[in-house]
Scaffold this active site. Structure first.
Site, mmCIF file in Angstrom:
data_model
loop_
_atom_site.group_PDB
_atom_site.id
_atom_site.type_symbol
_atom_site.label_atom_id
_atom_site.label_comp_id
_atom_site.label_asym_id
_atom_site.label_seq_id
_atom_site.Cartn_x
_atom_site.Cartn_y
_atom_site.Cartn_z
ATOM 1 N N ASP A 198 -16.589 -12.817 12.122
ATOM 2 C CA ASP A 198 -17.075 -13.169 10.791
ATOM 3 C C ASP A 198 -16.161 -14.161 10.096
ATOM 4 O O ASP A 198 -16.547 -14.776 9.091
ATOM 5 C CB ASP A 198 -17.201 -11.902 9.931
ATOM 6 C CG ASP A 198 -18.247 -10.947 10.480
ATOM 7 O OD1 ASP A 198 -19.267 -11.423 11.010
ATOM 8 O OD2 ASP A 198 -18.037 -9.722 10.392
ATOM 9 N N ASP A 256 -25.068 -10.690 14.314
ATOM 10 C CA ASP A 256 -24.628 -9.733 13.300
ATOM 11 C C ASP A 256 -25.792 -8.920 12.749
ATOM 12 O O ASP A 256 -25.695 -7.696 12.605
ATOM 13 C CB ASP A 256 -23.919 -10.469 12.156
ATOM 14 C CG ASP A 256 -22.442 -10.666 12.420
ATOM 15 O OD1 ASP A 256 -21.930 -10.071 13.379
ATOM 16 O OD2 ASP A 256 -21.798 -11.420 11.677
#
Length: 217
Positions: free
Chosen positions: A203, A150
């Site tokens: 996520d 990320d």
């Protein structure tokens, strides 16, 4: 063979090597989308999302209805190809497919984000039911790799590719105006410029795997 044995066979156990390979493959796929994404490829992802969302919603609804009514969860019928299946499963599946098709046909409507989020949440619930972390070592490896993934593709990639690769792919900048559906969207209701807040499935899924592992201890 009972239902417990069937559910044990359907569980996919993730190992440390598989966690690293998954993140590397996800990075390669993200880069592929960034450079070669087109409207037809986005539509392929939409079709796959509809299939996965249909199956996820089917699993969730059958489980919920079976809990509320034990009689519905026990009635079965025989189908030539599929064998013995639950009656409630046969009834629910076409409704779930119709819901996914309705979203795909109206994904640019103002209310489409609600349908997309419902399908996405059901899909993630189904994935969390099938995937399992065996120990804290694998959990640490998976979450660490996901953290680096990320950070790199959101904040560091602009230094190399002149824009955030993950954000560009999520918005569908190279997909003819079509955005990929593998995320949850929420309108900015009080923002005068409008737009959506977005969060990717990864996520949610990666921390969700850790929560499910902690719950099983």
């Amino acid at each position: 063979m009972n239902d417990t044995e069937d559910s044990e066979k359907e569980v996919l156990e993730i190992n440390a090597k598989g966690a690293i390979i998954f993140v590397v493959a996800a990075s390669a796929f993200l880069l592929l989308l960034f450079y070669f994404m087109s409207s037809w490829f986005v539509w392929l992802l939409i079709v796959l999302f509809c299939i996965g969302g249909t199956e996820g919603m089917h699993v969730c609804l059958v489980a919920l209805i079976s809990r509320l009514s034990k009689d519905c969860g026990q009635k079965t019928l025989y189908l030539p190809i599929f064998g013995e299946v639950l009656v409630i499963s046969v009834v629910v599946l076409p409704l779930c497919a119709a819901f996914a098709i309705l979203w795909a046909a109206n994904q640019h409507a103002s209310y489409a984000w609600i349908c997309q989020d419902i399908l996405g949440i059901c899909l993630m619930i189904a994935v969390l039911q099938m995937a399992r972390l065996p120990n804290i070592k694998v959990a640490s490896a998976l979450l660490s790799c996901a953290f680096v993934y990320d950070i790199f593709w959101v904040f560091i990639s602009p230094l190399i590719f002149h824009e955030s690769v993950m954000i560009a792919v999520a918005r569908g900048d190279n997909g003819g105006g079509e955005s990929i559906p593998m995320l949850l969207r929420m309108p900015r209701f009080f923002d005068p410029w409008g737009g959506y807040d977005m969060i990717g499935f990864g996520d949610i899924l990666f921390p969700g795997l850790l929560v499910a592992f902690s719950y099983s201890l």
